[in-house]
Write an enzyme that holds these catalytic residues in place. Structure first.
Site, PDB file in Angstrom:
ATOM      1  N   ARG A  15       0.830  -1.197   0.000  1.00 16.06           N
ATOM      2  CA  ARG A  15       0.000   0.000   0.000  1.00 16.06           C
ATOM      3  C   ARG A  15       0.875   1.261   0.000  1.00 16.06           C
ATOM      4  O   ARG A  15       2.069   1.202   0.272  1.00 16.06           O
ATOM      5  CB  ARG A  15      -0.919   0.006   1.225  1.00 16.06           C
ATOM      6  CG  ARG A  15      -2.029  -1.020   1.184  1.00 16.06           C
ATOM      7  CD  ARG A  15      -2.792  -1.094   2.498  1.00 16.06           C
ATOM      8  NE  ARG A  15      -1.983  -1.665   3.575  1.00 16.06           N
ATOM      9  CZ  ARG A  15      -2.403  -1.810   4.835  1.00 16.06           C
ATOM     10  NH1 ARG A  15      -3.609  -1.394   5.172  1.00 16.06           N
ATOM     11  NH2 ARG A  15      -1.619  -2.342   5.744  1.00 16.06           N
ATOM     12  N   TYR A  93      -1.083   4.641  10.515  1.00 12.47           N
ATOM     13  CA  TYR A  93      -1.436   3.684  11.567  1.00 12.47           C
ATOM     14  C   TYR A  93      -0.249   3.535  12.508  1.00 12.47           C
ATOM     15  O   TYR A  93       0.899   3.446  12.057  1.00 12.47           O
ATOM     16  CB  TYR A  93      -1.777   2.315  10.960  1.00 12.47           C
ATOM     17  CG  TYR A  93      -3.099   2.256  10.251  1.00 12.47           C
ATOM     18  CD1 TYR A  93      -4.296   2.414  10.939  1.00 12.47           C
ATOM     19  CD2 TYR A  93      -3.156   2.031   8.878  1.00 12.47           C
ATOM     20  CE1 TYR A  93      -5.520   2.363  10.284  1.00 12.47           C
ATOM     21  CE2 TYR A  93      -4.373   1.973   8.208  1.00 12.47           C
ATOM     22  CZ  TYR A  93      -5.554   2.143   8.919  1.00 12.47           C
ATOM     23  OH  TYR A  93      -6.761   2.093   8.275  1.00 12.47           O
ATOM     24  N   HIS A  95      -0.803   1.910  16.260  1.00  9.05           N
ATOM     25  CA  HIS A  95      -1.065   0.770  17.148  1.00  9.05           C
ATOM     26  C   HIS A  95      -0.030   0.722  18.279  1.00  9.05           C
ATOM     27  O   HIS A  95       0.652  -0.288  18.498  1.00  9.05           O
ATOM     28  CB  HIS A  95      -1.066  -0.542  16.350  1.00  9.05           C
ATOM     29  CG  HIS A  95      -2.128  -0.609  15.303  1.00  9.05           C
ATOM     30  ND1 HIS A  95      -3.461  -0.754  15.614  1.00  9.05           N
ATOM     31  CD2 HIS A  95      -2.057  -0.545  13.947  1.00  9.05           C
ATOM     32  CE1 HIS A  95      -4.176  -0.781  14.490  1.00  9.05           C
ATOM     33  NE2 HIS A  95      -3.345  -0.648  13.470  1.00  9.05           N
ATOM     34  N   GLU A 117      -5.948   4.853  13.530  1.00 10.53           N
ATOM     35  CA  GLU A 117      -6.866   3.944  14.218  1.00 10.53           C
ATOM     36  C   GLU A 117      -7.551   4.554  15.435  1.00 10.53           C
ATOM     37  O   GLU A 117      -8.499   3.969  15.969  1.00 10.53           O
ATOM     38  CB  GLU A 117      -6.142   2.654  14.626  1.00 10.53           C
ATOM     39  CG  GLU A 117      -5.178   2.781  15.794  1.00 10.53           C
ATOM     40  CD  GLU A 117      -3.794   3.230  15.385  1.00 10.53           C
ATOM     41  OE1 GLU A 117      -2.916   3.242  16.267  1.00 10.53           O
ATOM     42  OE2 GLU A 117      -3.585   3.564  14.198  1.00 10.53           O
ATOM     43  N   SER A 133     -10.507  -2.518   8.380  1.00  8.92           N
ATOM     44  CA  SER A 133     -11.143  -3.584   9.155  1.00  8.92           C
ATOM     45  C   SER A 133     -12.072  -4.404   8.276  1.00  8.92           C
ATOM     46  O   SER A 133     -12.155  -5.633   8.419  1.00  8.92           O
ATOM     47  CB  SER A 133     -11.923  -2.985  10.337  1.00  8.92           C
ATOM     48  OG  SER A 133     -11.062  -2.372  11.267  1.00  8.92           O
ATOM     49  N   ASP A 197     -19.765 -11.972  21.292  1.00 12.01           N
ATOM     50  CA  ASP A 197     -19.529 -10.576  21.633  1.00 12.01           C
ATOM     51  C   ASP A 197     -20.125 -10.309  23.014  1.00 12.01           C
ATOM     52  O   ASP A 197     -21.077 -10.991  23.431  1.00 12.01           O
ATOM     53  CB  ASP A 197     -20.155  -9.641  20.592  1.00 12.01           C
ATOM     54  CG  ASP A 197     -19.531  -8.262  20.605  1.00 12.01           C
ATOM     55  OD1 ASP A 197     -18.702  -7.968  19.728  1.00 12.01           O
ATOM     56  OD2 ASP A 197     -19.855  -7.470  21.509  1.00 12.01           O
ATOM     57  N   VAL A 238     -11.307  -8.974  18.023  1.00 12.26           N
ATOM     58  CA  VAL A 238     -11.550  -8.160  19.205  1.00 12.26           C
ATOM     59  C   VAL A 238     -10.900  -6.795  19.031  1.00 12.26           C
ATOM     60  O   VAL A 238      -9.763  -6.696  18.585  1.00 12.26           O
ATOM     61  CB  VAL A 238     -10.984  -8.846  20.462  1.00 12.26           C
ATOM     62  CG1 VAL A 238     -11.234  -7.999  21.694  1.00 12.26           C
ATOM     63  CG2 VAL A 238     -11.610 -10.229  20.623  1.00 12.26           C
ATOM     64  N   ALA A 267      -6.558  -9.147  15.539  1.00  9.58           N
ATOM     65  CA  ALA A 267      -6.213  -8.230  16.622  1.00  9.58           C
ATOM     66  C   ALA A 267      -4.723  -8.229  16.941  1.00  9.58           C
ATOM     67  O   ALA A 267      -4.297  -7.560  17.884  1.00  9.58           O
ATOM     68  CB  ALA A 267      -7.008  -8.594  17.890  1.00  9.58           C
ATOM     69  N   ASP A 269      -2.229  -6.749  15.721  1.00 10.10           N
ATOM     70  CA  ASP A 269      -1.549  -5.456  15.748  1.00 10.10           C
ATOM     71  C   ASP A 269      -1.836  -4.668  17.020  1.00 10.10           C
ATOM     72  O   ASP A 269      -1.181  -3.656  17.290  1.00 10.10           O
ATOM     73  CB  ASP A 269      -1.876  -4.621  14.505  1.00 10.10           C
ATOM     74  CG  ASP A 269      -3.364  -4.444  14.277  1.00 10.10           C
ATOM     75  OD1 ASP A 269      -4.153  -4.777  15.178  1.00 10.10           O
ATOM     76  OD2 ASP A 269      -3.747  -3.966  13.192  1.00 10.10           O
ATOM     77  N   ARG A 278       1.681 -14.526  17.940  1.00  9.19           N
ATOM     78  CA  ARG A 278       2.696 -13.473  17.802  1.00  9.19           C
ATOM     79  C   ARG A 278       2.633 -12.942  16.370  1.00  9.19           C
ATOM     80  O   ARG A 278       2.144 -13.630  15.462  1.00  9.19           O
ATOM     81  CB  ARG A 278       4.093 -14.019  18.095  1.00  9.19           C
ATOM     82  CG  ARG A 278       4.513 -15.190  17.218  1.00  9.19           C
ATOM     83  CD  ARG A 278       5.946 -15.595  17.480  1.00  9.19           C
ATOM     84  NE  ARG A 278       6.323 -16.850  16.832  1.00  9.19           N
ATOM     85  CZ  ARG A 278       6.624 -16.991  15.547  1.00  9.19           C
ATOM     86  NH1 ARG A 278       6.598 -15.926  14.748  1.00  9.19           N
ATOM     87  NH2 ARG A 278       6.962 -18.175  15.057  1.00  9.19           N
ATOM     88  N   ASN A 299      -0.518  -6.697   8.929  1.00  7.25           N
ATOM     89  CA  ASN A 299      -0.910  -5.806   7.823  1.00  7.25           C
ATOM     90  C   ASN A 299      -1.585  -6.609   6.717  1.00  7.25           C
ATOM     91  O   ASN A 299      -1.206  -6.561   5.551  1.00  7.25           O
ATOM     92  CB  ASN A 299       0.303  -5.040   7.285  1.00  7.25           C
ATOM     93  CG  ASN A 299       1.417  -5.950   6.774  1.00  7.25           C
ATOM     94  OD1 ASN A 299       1.688  -6.989   7.341  1.00  7.25           O
ATOM     95  ND2 ASN A 299       2.074  -5.538   5.692  1.00  7.25           N
TER      96      ASN A 299
END
Length: 361
Positions: A15, A93, A95, A117, A133, A197, A238, A267, A269, A278, A299
């Protein structure tokens, strides 16, 4: 304003921060864009495409970084730390909840770091995270289905099954944007889908979308554990904005899953919601724990850059234009953009990230 667009250096990240169409808008507004050579090639944009809309192509990353504002896709990596400059606006981004070293480097450099984010609208939606997302949620099942193939190390399950053979079982942990899109694709493939959820209102909303095609369950250990043990594919979806993701799958529970089952943790990241997960890379996307295949590429949308770059730019460009037009004052004029501010004047300022790293205050 002078705006730099460096080439992304994360593994197989194709990207680019600004598309030629976005550059054209900025140039028409009187700004200058400095794009590192071949930065857009992975997304289908040539240097000539950028020059045609008024960008200046620069030969090195340093020339792209040496600007008032830098627009990227992914967080700076160690090779880029020395390129960051005091007072510079970095829009990308980040994180940070899962990246202490990066947090410290941003503070040390004195950049004004605004994270896509954590930009948040009054209705609490995340406009710059949502498009990625959506893509990551859809890819999670696409990749999960691939790695369930025996040749890829999976247990050899076809998610859609066939008449006379049950479909694959997909467990989605989280009913937000990622989880919704994962379920949408899994249903389309013909899988048996369960979404967990903690927000009952969200589950009710999902019922209006999916009806009886999905099992919608309140998230609790007692409900999650038997579902995960029976699952062929688990998708971690999540999100707690700005914070580290909670751990929902323990190592012990992973050990009880079918050999050859697959976990895709979107999740990752934000630290991941699986104890044994990991970060991995597009070059080496999976590894095994307890004979369960783990996919932890942070990514994921980088796999579909032609789509992802345009989707991201559709959302980020209005904010880039605001920052270019009025500089840092844009943060005072736009509450949503203000919530994106993570590091400012050598200080960690985002409340959620402060909770993760109180010792840095």
């Amino acid at each position: 304003m002078d705006i730099g667009v460096p080439k992304e250096i994360k593994d197989q990240e194709f990207r680019v921060g600004l598309s030629p169409a976005s550059v054209r808008v900025l140039v028409d507004a009187g700004h200058s864009a400095f794009v590192e050579t071949v930065a857009g090639v992975g997304s289908g944009f040539t240097d000539d495409d950028y020059e045609a809309v008024g960008a200046t192509i620069v030969a090195t990353a340093q020339e792209a970084w040496n600007r008032e504002m830098v627009v990227k896709v992914k967080e700076p990596l160690p090779a880029e730390y020395s390129l960051m400059q005091k007072g510079q606006v970095l829009f990308t981004y980040l994180h940070l909840a899962a990246a202490r070293e990066l947090t410290e480097q941003l503070m040390r450099a004195g950049v004004t770091a605004i994270a896509y984010e954590t930009v948040e609208l009054p209705n609490r939606s995340l406009p710059l995270l949502t498009p990625m997302s959506i893509i990551a949620g859809r890819l999670s099942v696409q990749f999960g289905a691939r790695y369930l193939e025996r040749q890829q190390g999976g247990r050899g399950v076809l998610l859609g099954g066939i008449p006379g053979v049950r479909p694959g079982r997909v467990v989605v942990l989280g009913g937000g944007v990622v989880g919704t899109e994962a379920a949408r694709i899994a249903i389309g493939m013909g899988a048996q889908v369960e979404i967990f959820d903690i927000n009952v209102e969200r589950l009710s909303y999902l019922e209006t979308i999916f009806g009886s095609r999905v099992s919608l369950l309140y998230s609790s250990p007692a409900a999650i554990e038997p579902a995960v043990r029976a699952a062929d594919l688990v998708v971690g979806a999540v999100l707690v904005p700005g914070r580290k993701a909670p751990t929902l799958l323990s190592a012990d529970l992973v050990n009880q899953m079918h050999p050859g089952a697959v976990i895709v943790d979107v999740a990752v990241d934000q630290g991941g919601c699986v104890e044994t997960m990991r970060p991995t890379s597009h070059s080496q996307p999976t590894y095994r724990v307890s004979e369960v295949l783990h996919y932890g590429v942070p990514n994921m949308p980088g796999a579909v850059p032609w789509t992802a770059t345009q989707a991201l730019n559709n959302s980020t460009l209005p904010y880039v234009v605001k920052l270019a037009n009025v500089g840092i004052e844009a943060l005072n004029q736009d509450d949503s953009l203000q919530k994106g501010l993570n590091v400012w004047k050598n200080e960690l300022v985002h409340p959620a990230v402060q909770e993760v790293f109180p010792e840095l205050l």
